[in-house]
Design an enzyme around this catalytic site. Structure first.
Site, mmCIF file in Angstrom:
data_model
loop_
_atom_site.group_PDB
_atom_site.id
_atom_site.type_symbol
_atom_site.label_atom_id
_atom_site.label_comp_id
_atom_site.label_asym_id
_atom_site.label_seq_id
_atom_site.Cartn_x
_atom_site.Cartn_y
_atom_site.Cartn_z
ATOM 1 C CE1 TYR A 126 47.180 36.576 39.637
ATOM 2 C CE2 TYR A 126 47.082 34.913 41.360
ATOM 3 C CZ TYR A 126 46.935 35.275 40.040
ATOM 4 O OH TYR A 126 46.551 34.339 39.116
ATOM 5 C CG PHE A 414 35.367 35.604 41.717
ATOM 6 C CD1 PHE A 414 36.378 36.215 40.989
ATOM 7 C CD2 PHE A 414 35.160 36.002 43.035
ATOM 8 C CE1 PHE A 414 37.166 37.216 41.567
ATOM 9 C CE2 PHE A 414 35.955 36.993 43.620
ATOM 10 C CZ PHE A 414 36.943 37.592 42.890
#
Length: 414
Positions: A126, A414
């Site tokens: 990322y 999450f």
């Protein structure tokens, strides 16, 4: 192979979920309950899929949802949280994630999100999309007999009390307690209705069935709920009938040091328990120093956790507070063109604006994400070549401005 990347239709949700399961190495078909739950809590416009042009099969998944992130000083900024990112092994290295991420970040900026967040399953992925590791976690295993705690006196020392409660009570007191926690914990994110329903068993996913847990609530002497610990225990005994049980903490939130101390002492006083695994905590959590012998807490893990990608630098830097006053002009580079520019940060007034003044520091947007919550050191990033100093002393000032007295912590996956 070519693929069509786009938001999915409701009729494609079962196939999207099965592709998601396969990407996370969880075989099995999506149940009707899984589909109904995902439809209930998801904005289909924010569920992307990549569909093989030849077969029409869904071969990659991507989801985002609205989130609030607490930043230093207690403000909650709107974020686009990214999750459920998969590409089937048959379609890797074809640019599918790059296309889905580009669409998401452009949409998030258009929605007015200040930043984007994610929990990175793999480190190298990322950074190239502008995310920086902004908050870390640590986990310890406590050797209970070595702690030096007096297990004969496990109760709170401040007049409070601890009670074991059922899931109905957790559902009643937990959300308000967590709101109080995240108001004073930079790095924390909001917990929505689905989070509480899953953690209390009101809803469940087929690949992650609900398992009963113990729930311990700490109340102050005045009766106010100030802490909650959720945990499970194994059932391990020797042939000589000696207990060797381990408690695994699933969640422990506390809004005062007294509540945190009371809950850890309680967990270390449970009969038959020799080990307590803390779960992911902030690297500077108090748990080890609450023990008379901190060496009783053996480190198990230390890793990056929450990643942050700034989309609106002016609003992001203007939302948080700073430890010391000072003015810095930051030249931010962003390969995606979303946060490119030169920004003047006045840490004394807590304001940020675009500027044409000469830059004091030059850095990539991923480096800015890494220092944003106060965890990473600008001095360290400069030593690594990720921050360039254009004015003498600017790196040291940036380090003093951005760093926080306590390290950020995100309690939630999450």
């Amino acid at each position: 192979m070519s693929a069509d990347v786009r938001p999915i239709a409701e009729s494609e949700l079962p196939e999207w979920l099965e592709s998601l399961n396969a990407g996370f190495l969880t075989p099995g078909r999506a149940t009707a309950s899984d589909v109904a739950q995902r439809a209930k809590y998801s904005d289909l416009a924010r569920l992307q899929g990549a569909f093989d042009s030849d077969t029409g099969r869904c071969v990659a998944t991507f989801r985002s949802f609205p989130q609030e992130l607490t930043v230093p000083g207690g403000a909650a900024v709107p974020s686009s949280a990214v999750s459920n990112v998969t590409v089937l092994p048959t379609h890797r290295r074809q640019g599918l994630l790059t296309r889905m991420m580009a669409a998401e970040l452009a949409a998030a900026q258009a929605r007015g999100d200040v930043l984007s967040t994610l929990i990175s399953a793999e480190y190298p992925i990322y950074g190239r999309y502008g995310y920086g590791p902004a908050a870390s976690v640590s986990e310890w295993e406590i050797d209970v007999p070595r702690t030096g705690l007096d297990r004969r006196r496990p109760g709170p020392v401040d007049g409070g009390r601890i009670d074991l409660v059922d899931v109905a009570e957790v559902r009643r007191v937990g959300p308000e307690l967590h709101e109080r926690l995240r108001a004073v914990t930079h790095g924390a994110v909001n917990r929505d209705e689905r989070w509480w329903n899953l953690t209390t068993g009101l809803e469940e996913m087929s690949h992650r069935p609900y398992k009963e847990k113990f729930n311990a609530v700490y109340r102050t002497a005045a009766g106010e709920v100030a802490g909650l610990a959720t945990y499970v225990s194994d059932d391990h005994w020797t042939d000589a009938k000696l207990p060797l049980n381990t408690v695994q903490v699933k969640d422990l939130i506390a809004v005062t040091p007294e509540a945190q101390g009371a809950l850890w002492r309680f967990l270390c006083s449970i009969d038959w328990v020799l080990k307590v695994r803390t779960g992911f905590r902030a690297p500077d959590d108090l748990v080890t120093q609450l023990l008379p012998d901190p060496r009783a807490a053996r480190p198990l893990a230390a890793a990056d956790f929450l990643w942050v990608r700034l989309l609106d630098v002016v609003r992001a830097l203007g939302a948080r507070t700073y430890a010391v006053p000072g003015v810095l002009v930051l030249e931010v580079t962003d390969a995606a063109g979303l946060a490119d520019g030169r920004y003047r940060l006045d840490a004394g007034s807590g304001t940020c604006a675009r500027t044409q003044e000469p830059a004091d520091l030059r850095l990539d947007v991923s480096a800015l994400g890494a220092v944003y919550l106060g965890d990473e050191s600008a001095v360290r990033l400069a030593a690594l070549g990720r921050v360039a100093e254009e004015r003498p002393g600017a790196v040291a000032l940036a380090d003093a401005v951005f760093r926080t007295a306590r390290r950020p912590w995100c309690p939630d996956v999450f």
